[in-house]
Scaffold this motif. Structure first.
Motif, PDB file in Angstrom:
ATOM      1  N   SER A 176     -16.866  15.945 -30.122  1.00 14.97           N
ATOM      2  CA  SER A 176     -15.434  15.646 -30.075  1.00 14.97           C
ATOM      3  C   SER A 176     -14.851  16.240 -28.803  1.00 14.97           C
ATOM      4  N   TYR A 177     -13.723  15.692 -28.402  1.00 15.08           N
ATOM      5  CA  TYR A 177     -13.073  16.114 -27.166  1.00 15.08           C
ATOM      6  C   TYR A 177     -11.612  16.440 -27.419  1.00 15.08           C
ATOM      7  N   VAL A 178     -11.073  17.315 -26.574  1.00 12.19           N
ATOM      8  CA  VAL A 178      -9.648  17.599 -26.573  1.00 12.19           C
ATOM      9  C   VAL A 178      -9.129  17.370 -25.160  1.00 12.19           C
ATOM     10  N   VAL A 179      -7.819  17.267 -25.054  1.00  6.30           N
ATOM     11  CA  VAL A 179      -7.203  17.042 -23.747  1.00  6.30           C
ATOM     12  C   VAL A 179      -7.224  18.336 -22.937  1.00  6.30           C
ATOM     13  N   GLN A 180      -7.797  18.273 -21.753  1.00  8.12           N
ATOM     14  CA  GLN A 180      -7.766  19.412 -20.839  1.00  8.12           C
ATOM     15  C   GLN A 180      -6.554  19.331 -19.926  1.00  8.12           C
ATOM     16  N   GLU A 181      -6.231  18.127 -19.468  1.00  9.56           N
ATOM     17  CA  GLU A 181      -5.099  17.966 -18.560  1.00  9.56           C
ATOM     18  C   GLU A 181      -4.614  16.524 -18.597  1.00  9.56           C
ATOM     19  N   VAL A 182      -3.312  16.343 -18.624  1.00  9.87           N
ATOM     20  CA  VAL A 182      -2.725  15.017 -18.477  1.00  9.87           C
ATOM     21  C   VAL A 182      -2.506  14.777 -16.997  1.00  9.87           C
ATOM     22  N   GLY A 183      -3.161  13.757 -16.463  1.00 10.96           N
ATOM     23  CA  GLY A 183      -3.063  13.486 -15.040  1.00 10.96           C
ATOM     24  C   GLY A 183      -1.787  12.753 -14.663  1.00 10.96           C
ATOM     25  N   ARG A 184      -1.489  11.674 -15.374  1.00  8.54           N
ATOM     26  CA  ARG A 184      -0.253  10.930 -15.131  1.00  8.54           C
ATOM     27  C   ARG A 184      -0.001  10.000 -16.306  1.00  8.54           C
ATOM     28  N   MET A 185       1.266   9.707 -16.555  1.00 12.25           N
ATOM     29  CA  MET A 185       1.670   8.801 -17.623  1.00 12.25           C
ATOM     30  C   MET A 185       2.770   7.900 -17.078  1.00 12.25           C
ATOM     31  N   SER A 186       2.767   6.673 -17.521  1.00 16.77           N
ATOM     32  CA  SER A 186       3.784   5.725 -17.072  1.00 16.77           C
ATOM     33  C   SER A 186       4.064   4.723 -18.173  1.00 16.77           C
ATOM     34  N   SER A 187       5.164   4.017 -18.026  1.00 11.16           N
ATOM     35  CA  SER A 187       5.525   2.953 -18.961  1.00 11.16           C
ATOM     36  C   SER A 187       5.727   1.662 -18.181  1.00 11.16           C
ATOM     37  N   GLN A 188       5.537   0.549 -18.877  1.00  9.89           N
ATOM     38  CA  GLN A 188       5.674  -0.749 -18.243  1.00  9.89           C
ATOM     39  C   GLN A 188       6.304  -1.719 -19.230  1.00  9.89           C
ATOM     40  N   ILE A 189       7.227  -2.523 -18.729  1.00  9.70           N
ATOM     41  CA  ILE A 189       7.874  -3.529 -19.569  1.00  9.70           C
ATOM     42  C   ILE A 189       7.078  -4.824 -19.492  1.00  9.70           C
ATOM     43  N   VAL A 190       6.607  -5.285 -20.645  1.00 11.19           N
ATOM     44  CA  VAL A 190       5.876  -6.551 -20.732  1.00 11.19           C
ATOM     45  C   VAL A 190       6.626  -7.461 -21.703  1.00 11.19           C
ATOM     46  N   ALA A 191       6.041  -8.615 -21.974  1.00 12.51           N
ATOM     47  CA  ALA A 191       6.727  -9.617 -22.806  1.00 12.51           C
ATOM     48  C   ALA A 191       7.089  -9.062 -24.179  1.00 12.51           C
ATOM     49  N   GLY A 192       6.198  -8.243 -24.744  1.00 16.57           N
ATOM     50  CA  GLY A 192       6.460  -7.716 -26.082  1.00 16.57           C
ATOM     51  C   GLY A 192       7.265  -6.437 -26.099  1.00 16.57           C
ATOM     52  N   GLY A 193       7.673  -5.926 -24.919  1.00 11.01           N
ATOM     53  CA  GLY A 193       8.419  -4.673 -24.856  1.00 11.01           C
ATOM     54  C   GLY A 193       7.674  -3.643 -24.029  1.00 11.01           C
ATOM     55  N   PRO A 194       8.057  -2.389 -24.113  1.00  5.41           N
ATOM     56  CA  PRO A 194       7.407  -1.360 -23.299  1.00  5.41           C
ATOM     57  C   PRO A 194       6.041  -0.966 -23.849  1.00  5.41           C
ATOM     58  N   ILE A 195       5.118  -0.712 -22.927  1.00  2.00           N
ATOM     59  CA  ILE A 195       3.813  -0.160 -23.281  1.00  2.00           C
ATOM     60  C   ILE A 195       3.598   1.086 -22.434  1.00  2.00           C
ATOM     61  N   TYR A 196       2.589   1.855 -22.794  1.00  4.44           N
ATOM     62  CA  TYR A 196       2.314   3.095 -22.084  1.00  4.44           C
ATOM     63  C   TYR A 196       0.948   3.030 -21.414  1.00  4.44           C
ATOM     64  N   LEU A 197       0.864   3.692 -20.272  1.00 11.98           N
ATOM     65  CA  LEU A 197      -0.388   3.848 -19.557  1.00 11.98           C
ATOM     66  C   LEU A 197      -0.579   5.334 -19.297  1.00 11.98           C
ATOM     67  N   ALA A 198      -1.781   5.831 -19.540  1.00 14.68           N
ATOM     68  CA  ALA A 198      -2.028   7.267 -19.398  1.00 14.68           C
ATOM     69  C   ALA A 198      -3.414   7.517 -18.832  1.00 14.68           C
ATOM     70  N   GLU A 199      -3.503   8.551 -18.013  1.00 18.94           N
ATOM     71  CA  GLU A 199      -4.780   9.042 -17.496  1.00 18.94           C
ATOM     72  C   GLU A 199      -4.839  10.535 -17.796  1.00 18.94           C
ATOM     73  N   TYR A 200      -5.905  10.961 -18.451  1.00 18.75           N
ATOM     74  CA  TYR A 200      -5.998  12.364 -18.831  1.00 18.75           C
ATOM     75  C   TYR A 200      -7.457  12.815 -18.851  1.00 18.75           C
ATOM     76  N   VAL A 201      -7.655  14.097 -18.585  1.00 17.21           N
ATOM     77  CA  VAL A 201      -8.984  14.698 -18.552  1.00 17.21           C
ATOM     78  C   VAL A 201      -9.296  15.275 -19.920  1.00 17.21           C
ATOM     79  N   ILE A 202     -10.525  15.053 -20.383  1.00 12.69           N
ATOM     80  CA  ILE A 202     -10.950  15.571 -21.682  1.00 12.69           C
ATOM     81  C   ILE A 202     -12.116  16.540 -21.492  1.00 12.69           C
ATOM     82  N   VAL A 203     -12.273  17.457 -22.442  1.00 10.51           N
ATOM     83  CA  VAL A 203     -13.352  18.421 -22.407  1.00 10.51           C
ATOM     84  C   VAL A 203     -13.951  18.524 -23.802  1.00 10.51           C
TER      85      VAL A 203
END
Length: 391
Positions: free
Chosen positions: A170-197
């Motif tokens: 199993s892994y846990v989050v070591q660091e959140v690199g970046r997070m963003s949101s984007q508006i698409v046809a169905g509404g907002p979605i999220y995009l995330a990049e994070y390091v796991i250990v």
């Protein structure tokens, strides 16, 4: 200090500075590129969180030369964030720079290096990291603060999805690199990049393994809590720990666990802000730049011999007796003599490129009505800032 002592010290300082030339090679020269890449690699090695950066442009470079050949370089560079995390062993030259549409992060750094025995070493730097909002488009992802509650919940949910696909680990989050949101046809979605250990989950909550050999990787997730995709790429090995002298430590350091709870509202990780900026003596405040003791000497590439004196032709006769000019007062002759006399002692060889100091203006000055082409060698250098590599 008495007047005599002060005068003696001042004389010594003047004597030392008199032996130092300040050259300005072209920002796209081999010398500047070599110095810029060394600075880039050093800054990445001391960037402890977030993503690696690549050299985008050399803004300016000065070379403080000494008679013993131990030169000091002050370079100003622009960097752009890539998609490679600092723990990713992929060489930065193989990392992709993020496009502006995905919100580029730019680094503006002043770096001082010394070249002793042919080896370049960084002695000081200061950096400023900023978010680029140029060329943002309607519908493009927008960066979110690293402490955004809903986005962090999405990170946790997507990691749970990944953990459900793994066996006996199993892994846990070591660091959140970046997070963003984007508006698409169905509404907002999220995009995330994070390091796991890799973690020990015999207890609740899971505890990250305090082991340099623990598996680590980076995950990219997109969507919502209810419906999303997540892909994780494990790092084959850890980046070696690099100390302040740019030497690899015998034992790699264990990266600190950065929990997904941030107290700041920053949207991106920052380059290390500074290292020894004041003690170096070269990274003074911008207001003091104009007060440098040593004047900057522009240089020209020594790529061609000096042009010969023009030879009169039949179409352009020169009367022998009309308005004679003594040879000693001939400006063109003076310029030629001055050029010949100063070319060799003012030559500088930096990193395989030969530079020479430009002759003082009073030695190469031409009459006011003379054409520009006859004013002496073409001083096409220095050329700064350099070319933009990406955008």
């Amino acid at each position: 200090m008495n007047l005599l002592g002060f005068t003696a010290v001042l004389g010594l300082l003047v004597g030392v500075w008199a032996q130092i030339d300040v050259l300005k090679p072209p920002c796209d020269s081999l010398v500047a590129e070599e110095v810029g890449e060394v600075a880039q690699d050093y800054l990445n090695a001391h960037h402890k969180s977030g993503f690696k950066h690549r050299l985008n442009r050399i803004e300016d470079i000065k070379v403080f030369t000494k008679p013993d050949g131990d030169n000091t370089y002050k370079i100003e560079i622009d960097l752009l964030e890539t998609d490679c995390h600092v723990l990713d062993p992929t060489p930065v030259a193989n990392c992709t720079v993020r496009p502006k549409a995905l919100t580029a992060i730019e680094g503006d750094c002043d770096v001082v290096l010394q070249k002793v025995g042919g080896a370049l070493t960084v002695t000081a730097f200061k950096c400023k990291t900023e978010e680029s909002t140029e060329d943002m488009c309607l519908g493009c992802p927008t960066l979110l603060p690293l402490n955004h509650t809903v986005a962090l919940d999405f990170v946790s949910t997507s990691l749970g999805t990944f953990n459900n696909r793994t066996e006996n680990i199993s892994y846990v989050v070591q660091e959140v690199g970046r997070m963003s949101s984007q508006i698409v046809a169905g509404g907002p979605i999220y995009l995330a990049e994070y390091v796991i250990v890799e973690a020990n989950c015999t207890d609740d909550p899971c505890v990250p393994l305090n082991d340099v050999m623990a598996s680590r990787g980076i995950c990219t997730a997109k969507g919502l809590n209810s419906l999303h995709t997540v892909d994780c790429k494990m790092f084959p090995t850890l980046m070696p720990f690099v100390d302040t002298n740019s030497t690899s430590a015998a034992d790699p350091a264990i990266p600190p666990v950065v929990h997904a709870t941030y107290k700041h509202g920053r949207k991106h990780h920052l380059l290390t802000a500074f290292h020894n900026p004041h003690l170096s003596g070269y990274l003074s405040a911008e207001s003091a730049e104009s007060a440098e003791v040593v004047p900057v000497v522009p240089v020209v590439l020594d790529i061609a011999p000096a042009a010969a004196d023009p030879v009169p032709t039949a179409a352009d006769p020169v009367p022998a007796a009309a308005d004679p000019v003594p040879a000693a007062a001939d400006p063109a002759s003076d310029a030629s003599d001055a050029s010949d006399a100063s070319e060799e002692p003012s030559s500088k060889d930096l990193g395989g490129l030969k530079f020479k100091r430009e002759a003082p203006a009073q030695l190469v000055s031409a009459p006011a009505d003379a054409p520009a082409a006859s004013a002496g060698p073409i001083a096409a250098m220095p050329v700064c800032p350099g070319k933009v590599k990406f955008f």
